[in-house]
Scaffold this active site. Sequence first.
Site, PDB file in Angstrom:
ATOM      1  N   ARG A  46       0.854  -1.200   0.000  1.00 54.92           N
ATOM      2  CA  ARG A  46       0.000   0.000   0.000  1.00 54.92           C
ATOM      3  C   ARG A  46       0.888   1.248   0.000  1.00 54.92           C
ATOM      4  O   ARG A  46       0.629   2.214  -0.700  1.00 54.92           O
ATOM      5  CB  ARG A  46      -0.938  -0.006   1.219  1.00 54.92           C
ATOM      6  CG  ARG A  46      -1.989  -1.101   1.169  1.00 54.92           C
ATOM      7  CD  ARG A  46      -3.070  -0.916   2.222  1.00 54.92           C
ATOM      8  NE  ARG A  46      -2.620  -1.128   3.588  1.00 54.92           N
ATOM      9  CZ  ARG A  46      -2.648  -2.301   4.233  1.00 54.92           C
ATOM     10  NH1 ARG A  46      -3.124  -3.372   3.633  1.00 54.92           N
ATOM     11  NH2 ARG A  46      -2.218  -2.396   5.486  1.00 54.92           N
ATOM     12  N   LYS A 137     -12.197  14.434   5.343  1.00 50.34           N
ATOM     13  CA  LYS A 137     -13.337  13.975   4.546  1.00 50.34           C
ATOM     14  C   LYS A 137     -14.202  13.019   5.351  1.00 50.34           C
ATOM     15  O   LYS A 137     -13.693  12.204   6.129  1.00 50.34           O
ATOM     16  CB  LYS A 137     -12.819  13.256   3.304  1.00 50.34           C
ATOM     17  CG  LYS A 137     -13.948  12.678   2.442  1.00 50.34           C
ATOM     18  CD  LYS A 137     -13.434  11.743   1.365  1.00 50.34           C
ATOM     19  CE  LYS A 137     -13.870  10.324   1.657  1.00 50.34           C
ATOM     20  NZ  LYS A 137     -13.594   9.398   0.540  1.00 50.34           N
ATOM     21  N   GLU A 178     -19.196  14.847   2.324  1.00 50.23           N
ATOM     22  CA  GLU A 178     -19.440  14.033   1.125  1.00 50.23           C
ATOM     23  C   GLU A 178     -20.716  13.202   1.261  1.00 50.23           C
ATOM     24  O   GLU A 178     -20.668  12.048   1.696  1.00 50.23           O
ATOM     25  CB  GLU A 178     -18.248  13.092   0.872  1.00 50.23           C
ATOM     26  CG  GLU A 178     -18.424  12.294  -0.420  1.00 50.23           C
ATOM     27  CD  GLU A 178     -17.358  11.212  -0.634  1.00 50.23           C
ATOM     28  OE1 GLU A 178     -16.639  10.864   0.320  1.00 50.23           O
ATOM     29  OE2 GLU A 178     -17.285  10.698  -1.748  1.00 50.23           O
ATOM     30  N   LYS A 220     -18.224  17.668  -1.319  1.00 50.08           N
ATOM     31  CA  LYS A 220     -17.845  16.641  -2.291  1.00 50.08           C
ATOM     32  C   LYS A 220     -19.122  15.886  -2.630  1.00 50.08           C
ATOM     33  O   LYS A 220     -19.728  15.269  -1.757  1.00 50.08           O
ATOM     34  CB  LYS A 220     -16.797  15.702  -1.693  1.00 50.08           C
ATOM     35  CG  LYS A 220     -16.477  14.500  -2.588  1.00 50.08           C
ATOM     36  CD  LYS A 220     -15.148  13.876  -2.221  1.00 50.08           C
ATOM     37  CE  LYS A 220     -14.885  12.613  -3.013  1.00 50.08           C
ATOM     38  NZ  LYS A 220     -13.490  12.178  -2.919  1.00 50.08           N
TER      39      LYS A 220
HETATM   40  P1  13P Z   1     -14.428   7.513  -6.410  1.00 44.06           P
HETATM   41  O1  13P Z   1     -13.984   8.679  -7.241  1.00 44.06           O
HETATM   42  O2  13P Z   1     -13.772   6.213  -6.795  1.00 44.06           O
HETATM   43  O3  13P Z   1     -15.918   7.421  -6.306  1.00 44.06           O
HETATM   44  O4  13P Z   1     -13.909   7.772  -4.938  1.00 44.06           O
HETATM   45  C1  13P Z   1     -14.049   9.038  -4.394  1.00 44.06           C
HETATM   46  C2  13P Z   1     -14.197   8.955  -2.942  1.00 44.06           C
HETATM   47  O5  13P Z   1     -13.431   9.555  -2.222  1.00 44.06           O
HETATM   48  C3  13P Z   1     -15.292   8.169  -2.390  1.00 44.06           C
HETATM   49  O6  13P Z   1     -15.435   8.444  -1.021  1.00 44.06           O
END
Ligand code: 13P
Length: 341
Positions: A46, A137, A178, A220
């Site tokens: 990772r 986030k 988000e 987001k």
């Molecule tokens: P994706 O762009 O693969 O949807 O991932 C964005 C993300 O941070 C999801 O939480």
Amino acid sequence: MDKQLLSKTAAAMVAKGKGILAADESSGTCEKRFKSVNVECTEENRRAYRNLLFSTPGIEQFLSGVILFDETTRQKANDGTPIPEYLSNKGIVPGIKVDKGTVQLPLALQGELVTEGLDGLFKRLEEYFKLGCRFAKWRAVITIGEGMPSSACIRANAEVLARYAAACQGANIVPMIEPEVLLDGNHSIERSEEVHEATLRATYEALPRYNISIEHLILKTSMVVAGKDHSRQASVEDVAERTVRVLKRTVPSAQPGIVFLSGGQSDEAATAHLNAMAAMQNLPWPLTFSYSRALQNPALKTWRGQAGNVGAAQKAFHHRAHMNALAAQGKWKNELERQAA
Ligand code: 13P
């Protein structure tokens, strides 16, 4: 709350011609991604993979920020520098995923989720600040289905997002909220628009209840698209128009910016949709990308865990970041993809 610092961070996150790389896959998600290319999901693999992404020559031209997973904030780049510092040295703002994933919402329909992670959050944020992270986030998940989402699900997630955002601002970390409406299912684009509007409306109603400063917050969001099993997929223009319409109805113009997730769209669809939205005139906020899969897919497929593939994988990553950086300015064209191929 250090408003000056929060403003500076938020402005840097949505700087013109740049966007955000989401590299915050949990170890479980990483395992799925690595399995698809037959790479063992060890801590070192990772680290090596993320080092590959972050050390791509010239990537700082296109990236304003990177969202990290906890483990990565404590790892070092190949040159021995702690990763958050390695990114800041390149002028890229380090961010951190702080939610602890989703669980079934009690007393709701099977499949309705709420996100966990509020307990002890403020203390964790203080530590992440010390580690160099300047934004965070939190992902809430809204599923469209028979009788879903319920108002309980929308409301529960909105409250939790608002409480998370308050903790972030209190710790001088810019919250990236988000609320993701999943594209799984066979719903129409009209239904997706309706659910996005209800979700965003509830979220922006919850924020003032916790004294959140809208000027120091990034959204987001998913895009308004038909469910991936729906028989009719909308045109790029239709997706762009509906997404921007919903955002204009629900997101205050005082907000410093909006970023998008890719959500399982193809790489080029995610780029084309962003481009069509960013090309619109007189938008109240800057729009850009915060993709994981749509930025990383080609790089991961090229790398396959082989040190000898690092250069080619970085080239593939550089290309997607470049295309999306152009899209964020409404300057992307299909031909640019073909020229590169
Ligand atoms: P994706 O762009 O693969 O949807 O991932 C964005 C993300 O941070 C999801 O939480």
